[in-house]
Scaffold this active site. Sequence first.
Site, PDB file in Angstrom:
ATOM      1  N   LYS A   1      64.738  88.119 127.349  1.00 45.16           N
ATOM      2  CA  LYS A   1      64.817  88.319 128.770  1.00 45.16           C
ATOM      3  C   LYS A   1      66.235  88.633 129.224  1.00 45.16           C
ATOM      4  O   LYS A   1      66.458  89.099 130.327  1.00 45.16           O
ATOM      5  CB  LYS A   1      64.359  87.032 129.490  1.00 45.16           C
ATOM      6  CG  LYS A   1      63.024  86.523 129.087  1.00 45.16           C
ATOM      7  CD  LYS A   1      62.779  85.149 129.757  1.00 45.16           C
ATOM      8  CE  LYS A   1      61.723  84.426 128.954  1.00 45.16           C
ATOM      9  NZ  LYS A   1      61.706  82.985 129.248  1.00 45.16           N
ATOM     10  N   GLY A   2      67.191  88.313 128.362  1.00 46.44           N
ATOM     11  CA  GLY A   2      68.595  88.346 128.764  1.00 46.44           C
ATOM     12  C   GLY A   2      69.089  89.663 129.327  1.00 46.44           C
ATOM     13  O   GLY A   2      69.958  89.696 130.201  1.00 46.44           O
TER      14      GLY A   2
ATOM     15  N   ASP B   1      75.930  89.128 119.174  1.00 43.65           N
ATOM     16  CA  ASP B   1      76.566  87.909 118.672  1.00 43.65           C
ATOM     17  C   ASP B   1      76.612  88.011 117.140  1.00 43.65           C
ATOM     18  O   ASP B   1      77.478  88.693 116.594  1.00 43.65           O
ATOM     19  CB  ASP B   1      75.749  86.722 119.191  1.00 43.65           C
ATOM     20  CG  ASP B   1      76.379  85.378 118.922  1.00 43.65           C
ATOM     21  OD1 ASP B   1      77.599  85.307 118.785  1.00 43.65           O
ATOM     22  OD2 ASP B   1      75.644  84.373 118.869  1.00 43.65           O
TER      23      ASP B   1
ATOM     24  N   LYS C   1      80.603  89.554 120.876  1.00 42.05           N
ATOM     25  CA  LYS C   1      81.452  88.492 120.302  1.00 42.05           C
ATOM     26  C   LYS C   1      81.709  88.878 118.851  1.00 42.05           C
ATOM     27  O   LYS C   1      81.007  88.405 117.947  1.00 42.05           O
ATOM     28  CB  LYS C   1      80.691  87.159 120.299  1.00 42.05           C
ATOM     29  CG  LYS C   1      80.598  86.445 121.612  1.00 42.05           C
ATOM     30  CD  LYS C   1      80.070  85.027 121.351  1.00 42.05           C
ATOM     31  CE  LYS C   1      79.130  84.598 122.417  1.00 42.05           C
ATOM     32  NZ  LYS C   1      78.419  83.356 122.097  1.00 42.05           N
TER      33      LYS C   1
HETATM   34  P1  IMP Z   1      72.418  87.644 117.770  1.00 39.58           P
HETATM   35  O1  IMP Z   1      71.118  87.916 117.136  1.00 39.58           O
HETATM   36  O2  IMP Z   1      73.117  86.451 117.163  1.00 39.58           O
HETATM   37  O3  IMP Z   1      73.346  88.829 117.887  1.00 39.58           O
HETATM   38  O4  IMP Z   1      72.131  87.078 119.214  1.00 39.58           O
HETATM   39  C1  IMP Z   1      71.661  87.814 120.230  1.00 39.58           C
HETATM   40  C2  IMP Z   1      70.975  86.910 121.233  1.00 39.58           C
HETATM   41  O5  IMP Z   1      71.460  85.560 121.203  1.00 39.58           O
HETATM   42  C3  IMP Z   1      71.291  87.392 122.620  1.00 39.58           C
HETATM   43  O6  IMP Z   1      70.357  88.340 123.029  1.00 39.58           O
HETATM   44  C4  IMP Z   1      71.212  86.123 123.433  1.00 39.58           C
HETATM   45  O7  IMP Z   1      69.890  85.895 123.826  1.00 39.58           O
HETATM   46  C5  IMP Z   1      71.633  85.036 122.492  1.00 39.58           C
HETATM   47  N1  IMP Z   1      73.044  84.655 122.664  1.00 39.58           N
HETATM   48  C6  IMP Z   1      74.069  84.880 121.825  1.00 39.58           C
HETATM   49  N2  IMP Z   1      75.223  84.417 122.320  1.00 39.58           N
HETATM   50  C7  IMP Z   1      74.908  83.873 123.530  1.00 39.58           C
HETATM   51  C8  IMP Z   1      75.698  83.252 124.558  1.00 39.58           C
HETATM   52  O8  IMP Z   1      76.931  83.081 124.489  1.00 39.58           O
HETATM   53  N3  IMP Z   1      75.013  82.864 125.658  1.00 39.58           N
HETATM   54  C9  IMP Z   1      73.672  83.028 125.815  1.00 39.58           C
HETATM   55  N4  IMP Z   1      72.909  83.609 124.887  1.00 39.58           N
HETATM   56  C10 IMP Z   1      73.524  84.031 123.749  1.00 39.58           C
END
Ligand code: IMP
Length: 181
Positions: A45-46, A105, A133
């Site tokens: 949803k983000g 992330d 990040k």
């Molecule tokens: P990844 O798969 O680790 O790249 O993470 C992506 C998902 O993790 C994003 O779409 C967010 O939903 C969640 N996420 C990663 N970092 C944060 C943060 O600092 N705040 C809130 N959600 C995060």
Amino acid sequence: MTARRRKELKVLIRQAAIQRAVRRIARQIERDFRGQRVHLIGVLKGACIFLSDLIREIHLDVSLDFMAVASYGKDQQSSGQVRLLKDLDTSIEGLNVILVEDILDTGLTLNYLFRILEQRKPRTLRIAALLDKPSRRIIPQVQAHYLGFKIPNEFVVGYGLDYAERYRNLRDVCVLAQPPE
Ligand code: IMP
């Protein structure tokens, strides 16, 4: 904002800066796809707030779809597992697809989605992310073609990003200093 909220939240990126970044990304997309149609895919949803601002800034022929993946839930750490909860409504074959995500992330989510979408023969496939990040990346080859901001390794909320489904409605991106009980 209440005193309690002020204590737990520290503004990292203000609304005005986010708006400028969204306009900059929209101009880049317009330049890259001049005279063509683009198909935006929002990751629920983000990405919903970023996507809804971005789509209104893009002055091209634009269409829209959504995917949903399992999120962090209440935990601030990624489980490393990605699960598809909602697939696309329509085919993307031959389309200029831009996958729109709130934050990059570890890269696990976008790597997973990118691989699925690649197999469906889009004409082009790119990633737009509001935040990145880089220090947290596990899959280094995952990069955003269109990026708002690189941020340090802090847990952020607001502008669509949540902690346990809260804070998505904040206009600024904030660091969550003290997670609420
Ligand atoms: P990844 O798969 O680790 O790249 O993470 C992506 C998902 O993790 C994003 O779409 C967010 O939903 C969640 N996420 C990663 N970092 C944060 C943060 O600092 N705040 C809130 N959600 C995060």
